[in-house]
Write a protein that holds these residues in place. Sequence first.
Motif, PDB file in Angstrom:
ATOM      1  N   GLU A  34       0.826  -1.209   0.000  1.00 34.49           N
ATOM      2  CA  GLU A  34       0.000   0.000   0.000  1.00 34.49           C
ATOM      3  C   GLU A  34       0.860   1.258   0.000  1.00 34.49           C
ATOM      4  N   ILE A  35       1.994   1.212   0.672  1.00 35.13           N
ATOM      5  CA  ILE A  35       2.914   2.358   0.665  1.00 35.13           C
ATOM      6  C   ILE A  35       3.443   2.591  -0.744  1.00 35.13           C
ATOM      7  N   ARG A  36       3.853   1.538  -1.443  1.00 37.81           N
ATOM      8  CA  ARG A  36       4.371   1.695  -2.812  1.00 37.81           C
ATOM      9  C   ARG A  36       3.283   2.240  -3.745  1.00 37.81           C
ATOM     10  N   GLU A  91      10.748   5.429   1.688  1.00 43.31           N
ATOM     11  CA  GLU A  91      11.258   4.059   1.694  1.00 43.31           C
ATOM     12  C   GLU A  91      10.180   3.154   2.285  1.00 43.31           C
ATOM     13  N   PRO A  92       9.537   2.301   1.468  1.00 47.35           N
ATOM     14  CA  PRO A  92       8.433   1.479   1.970  1.00 47.35           C
ATOM     15  C   PRO A  92       8.795   0.623   3.170  1.00 47.35           C
ATOM     16  N   ALA A 127       6.948   1.049   6.802  1.00 44.07           N
ATOM     17  CA  ALA A 127       6.260  -0.113   7.375  1.00 44.07           C
ATOM     18  C   ALA A 127       6.848  -0.455   8.745  1.00 44.07           C
ATOM     19  N   PHE A 128       8.165  -0.358   8.862  1.00 44.35           N
ATOM     20  CA  PHE A 128       8.852  -0.607  10.131  1.00 44.35           C
ATOM     21  C   PHE A 128       8.368   0.369  11.204  1.00 44.35           C
ATOM     22  N   GLU A 129       8.233   1.633  10.819  1.00 46.95           N
ATOM     23  CA  GLU A 129       7.796   2.655  11.764  1.00 46.95           C
ATOM     24  C   GLU A 129       6.350   2.428  12.208  1.00 46.95           C
TER      25      GLU A 129
END
Length: 203
Positions: free
Chosen positions: A143-145, A158-159, A163-165
């Motif tokens: 979804e980020i990309r 940076e996806p 996502a990590f955050e």
Amino acid sequence: MSPRRSVAEALGTRAAILDRSVAIASNDGLEGLTIGRLAAELAMSKSGVLGHFGSKEALQLAVLGRADEIFRAEVWEPARSATPGLTRLRVLCEAWISYLERQVFPGGCFFTAAAHEFDGRPGPVRDAVESRFDAWRDRLGKEIRRAVAAGDLPEDTEPGLLAFELLGLAMALNHAVQLHRDPRAATYARQAMRARLGHTPTH
């Protein structure tokens, strides 16, 4: 008794065992599941419980599967119909926060607890926990990309990092709710996730 009714009853019994197992494991961990305890709580024989799974490890894996179904129903399904990309990502994050805020599992996020319990213990259960975290991280990354491609997030996003955050914020919320009983935790998580995802695009 007809074969069809017999199968239906067996499936119903298995579902009841899994639902009770999820409730127990949420509070006491997957290792807290014992055949004797389940048999006593469900008024069944130990062999009757064991016959549905074959081993404690198989039961633990089935419980993970059931917990995953609940998580998907609570977090993924509300976002399924949302527009892919940033809109869906925002809906996912809100559903994720709500799932933790409402304590759908009595012991908090089932998979966060399972990860703490099994992250240093190689084997099929650890692998199953890891695969579910991988799948969720991949979903967030997708979804980020899409949001980046649509211009709704900066091109240099940076996806993997984002996502990590987001995962870190959700784990912090789970910790604050479960350990500290902090009534402000969900509000903080919403503010932090909204700030990280930016303002609603105008185009």
